[in-house]
Design an enzyme around this catalytic site. Sequence first.
Site, PDB file in Angstrom:
ATOM      1  N   LYS A   7      43.285  37.210  39.630  1.00  0.00           N
ATOM      2  CA  LYS A   7      44.182  37.668  38.817  1.00  0.00           C
ATOM      3  C   LYS A   7      45.423  38.607  38.931  1.00  0.00           C
ATOM      4  CE  LYS A   7      39.971  38.853  35.570  1.00  0.00           C
ATOM      5  NZ  LYS A   7      40.142  37.897  34.539  1.00  0.00           N
ATOM      6  N   ARG A  24      30.787  32.443  32.391  1.00  0.00           N
ATOM      7  CA  ARG A  24      29.825  31.103  32.130  1.00  0.00           C
ATOM      8  C   ARG A  24      29.166  30.515  33.059  1.00  0.00           C
ATOM      9  NH1 ARG A  24      35.192  28.222  30.284  1.00  0.00           N
ATOM     10  NH2 ARG A  24      36.003  30.607  30.131  1.00  0.00           N
TER      11      ARG A  24
END
Length: 503
Positions: free
Chosen positions: A286, A360
């Site tokens: 990130k 996920r």
Amino acid sequence: MDFSIKACDWTKGTTGGFLTGKSDCIVIGVFEGQSLSGAALEIDAATKGLLTRIVKAGDMQGKSGSTLFLHEVEGIGASRVLLVGLGKQDAFGQKAYAEAARAAWRAILGTKIVQVTFTLAQLPVKERTADWAARTAVLALRGETYQFTQLKSKPEPAKHALKRIVVTVDPADEKLAKLAVKQGQAVANGMDLTRDLGNLPGNICTPSYLGETAKKLGKEFKLKVEVLGEKQIEALKMGSLLSVTRGTTEPAQFIVMQYQGAGAKAAPVVLVGKGVTFDSGGISLKPGEGMDEMKYDMCGAASVFGTLRAVAELGLKLNVVGIVPAVENMPSGQATKPGDIVTSMSGLTIEVLNTDAEGRLILCDALTYAERFKPAAVIDVATLTGACIIALGHHHSALFSKDDALAGELLDASREATDPTWRMPLDEEYGEGLKSNFADLANIGGRPAGSAVAACFLSRFTEAYPWAHLDIAGIAWKSGAAKGATGRPVPLLTQFLIDRAGQ
């Protein structure tokens, strides 16, 4: 703080003794441009028209959220009266009521008031009852008083003196209002736990810390708790979950908490919370700006902890299972790389195209694990996608489900709990981008409709039971000067379970 309910009928002139009783402050609502009514009318009579004169003079115009303290008022026992502006009466719904309650508490908490009588729960709120108003008042006050000071070198003194709150309701509402206050305090306690876990830094709130927290919660509230380590997780063939944790030295934990409030054969509701205690993005690193806020990537897990605490405190008559896959996502020479293919617990293979789409990957194995409980419903809660923030901002959480009945229950609960939620589409077409040339599916699609694509990914692992997904990326915490975890969606989830239990 101690909350109590007092039945009071302002229309029958039987409140004289109540008004002359000693207290530090009585809270009265005033509508904009309207004549006085209810408690305000009774106070006005007792004070020989004082409130009428103040309104006529323009000192209190009833504007929404405005407040005015009256000191040393003759004719009543309270040493102060707090007038709270309510806005237009024909627009006085749940948002206006909640704002009036917060305005009242903010004013009171800035003083040395110890005991207060709160009459706003008797106001006519559109489509809401007095018990809802009482619970909302409790939650509003608890929200205003929450502080996270555990890690400061010097303990900070309490910013308020308030200890006792008497909420007045009509006599017919007394029984339900008492239950509502109990519910409000339980939800607030759950929200405080969720906030505390969310606000802790990643060097303290690790997967192992969450495991220990689960064990403590189990002892306090008699929950059955299992905390599985990496060898046990590997034995369950959760290759997708373990792919996320390969780059860190912090061991993954798979936490299962069971609350039994109904018979052993009653199908439970299963709550699954994303527990990434720090998300660097892994190899798909990130940007550095704001990365500190990735300690909040376990707020889904924190909300499961908080909800189970509230449910257990209330003793709801249903069974609830909380599942928390807890990991840390870090880059290293051992970390999963973009393009790697992993095998989930379900047997489906996944091409990891982006290691920052890690939530996920842990949730899919947890959702497969949930099948063994033969659940009545499964709800997963996750700070899953930035796309959800682009779609809905920081007000609504996003609800995805193919089950209209379950979605309807959650939307009803969100309205009752004043915990806004918006249903999003889950058409099969959104899953087209998950096709892979090399595995059963990829973990990301394209940029469009990213939150719907993520929900479609999760749906592939939920065919065995009714399922809903809550993407809380926009509402789990606040940034800037008000930075901190919000405690949402504990009110929504707890209300859903209260409704399911019929309590």
